[in-house]
Design a protein around this motif. Sequence first.
Motif, short mmCIF file in Angstrom:
data_model
loop_
_atom_site.label_atom_id
_atom_site.label_comp_id
_atom_site.label_asym_id
_atom_site.label_seq_id
_atom_site.Cartn_x
_atom_site.Cartn_y
_atom_site.Cartn_z
N MET A 117 -1.42 1.99 -3.50
CA MET A 117 -2.16 1.30 -2.46
C MET A 117 -4.05 1.91 -3.19
SD MET A 117 -4.00 4.29 0.66
CE MET A 117 -4.11 5.50 -1.55
N LYS A 157 -4.33 1.74 -6.10
CA LYS A 157 -4.41 0.02 -7.83
C LYS A 157 -5.27 -0.93 -6.66
CE LYS A 157 -2.19 -2.83 -10.34
NZ LYS A 157 -0.61 -3.01 -11.24
N ASP A 158 -4.99 -0.75 -5.37
CA ASP A 158 -5.35 -2.44 -4.70
C ASP A 158 -7.19 -1.95 -3.81
OD1 ASP A 158 -3.51 -3.58 -5.92
OD2 ASP A 158 -2.32 -3.40 -3.70
N ASN A 159 -6.80 -0.72 -3.45
CA ASN A 159 -8.01 0.12 -2.71
C ASN A 159 -9.53 0.94 -3.57
OD1 ASN A 159 -7.53 -1.23 0.20
ND2 ASN A 159 -5.41 -0.52 -1.16
N SER A 160 -10.31 -0.23 -3.90
CA SER A 160 -11.74 1.54 -4.43
C SER A 160 -11.69 2.82 -2.70
CB SER A 160 -12.82 0.78 -4.59
OG SER A 160 -12.85 0.02 -3.53
N ASP A 161 -12.02 1.93 -1.54
CA ASP A 161 -12.36 2.70 -0.65
C ASP A 161 -11.48 2.74 0.40
OD1 ASP A 161 -13.24 3.49 1.17
OD2 ASP A 161 -14.90 2.40 1.87
N ILE A 162 -10.37 4.27 0.44
CA ILE A 162 -9.20 4.54 0.99
C ILE A 162 -9.55 5.26 2.56
CG2 ILE A 162 -7.68 4.55 -1.00
CD1 ILE A 162 -7.58 7.03 -0.44
N HIS A 220 -11.28 4.19 5.16
CA HIS A 220 -10.58 3.58 6.67
C HIS A 220 -9.11 3.74 7.05
CE1 HIS A 220 -10.90 0.35 3.33
NE2 HIS A 220 -10.35 -0.26 4.88
N LEU A 221 -8.54 3.34 5.53
CA LEU A 221 -6.48 3.36 5.27
C LEU A 221 -5.96 4.48 6.77
CD1 LEU A 221 -6.49 1.98 1.90
CD2 LEU A 221 -6.50 0.53 4.08
N ASP A 246 -1.39 1.43 7.79
CA ASP A 246 -2.12 0.24 6.66
C ASP A 246 -0.80 0.19 5.76
OD1 ASP A 246 -3.65 -0.29 9.02
OD2 ASP A 246 -5.17 1.16 8.04
N ILE A 247 -0.25 0.93 5.11
CA ILE A 247 0.67 0.83 3.38
C ILE A 247 2.18 1.32 4.25
CG2 ILE A 247 -1.66 1.72 2.89
CD1 ILE A 247 -0.36 4.54 2.17
#
Length: 321
Positions: free
Chosen positions: A254, A256-261, A263-264, A268-269
């Motif tokens: 997660m 690695k794939d998202n700069s802003d977490i 909101h997650l 979602d993961i």
Amino acid sequence: MKNKNTIIENAKQTILAESKAIANLVNFLNEDFKNAINFMHNSNGRIIVTGIGKSANIAGKIVATFNSTGTPAIFMHAADAIHGDLGIIQKNDVVICISKSGNTPEIKVLVPLIKNYGNKIIAITGNIQSYLGVNADFTLSSYVDKEACPNNLAPTSSTTAQVVIGDALAVCLLELNNFSSNDFAKYHPGGALGKKLYLRVKDLIEKNEIPQVSPSTLIKDVIIEISKKRLGTTAVIDANKIVGIITDGDLRRMLKDNSDISHLMAKDIMSINPKTIQVNEMAITALETMENNNITQILVKDNTTYVGVVHLHDLLKEGIF
């Protein structure tokens, strides 16, 4: 000083010589072997195993194998037997007498004494025409062409053959007695072997934390839960049911794939349909499930209720690997 390069070759020759001797034993299995097994199986007594010299050492090993597979057995040294230890033998006991030559002085004294008591004798000997072989009630051949010793003197192939005959007797009795893995566990409660047979998942998780989050839990709080419970994972629970799992690996992917977490959320993961195991399953089953699925944690359920996590480290700590 002999060439060190011959060490491996000598070892190979020893192993090959003994393996050939063992393989040849199948040619000596006969009615006496079958009748000996049936007699021991139907006997109400114990198995007394005796011998002298190296055969006495082998006798001790055979006794251990019998006892660990549900056949009560006692070791009696042949020399001690003729100096007072004959009292070990009770009315219904069966005596297994081991001797390569079958003609040692102690054996010649011991055999008639045992027969006078009315006990049956099973001979394991390399010479079926010897005094022991001829006078035993059942004679099992452990004959070998030659010892693995280059001088054909030190008991090597012959003692290995004796062990194998003993193992064959023990396994045949085990089968006739319907001796199961549960029975085996009763006789081996200690060590890794015993744990494989009696340790259950519930025993592994009783001191573990129970990490859990909801599908709507923010990732920040998911990370806190995983870190706090120190099992490298958390279950995702909705309406008291497991709906997913989040592992350290999921968090790394997660990030690695998202700069802003910010909101997650967990949903979602999370990985859906995670592997689970019932709390009363054997610990070894948990290990097999991990190996087969290349995972290091399994969520544990009591029927449908989530009750914890079993981690590979729990199994390693118990020596089950």
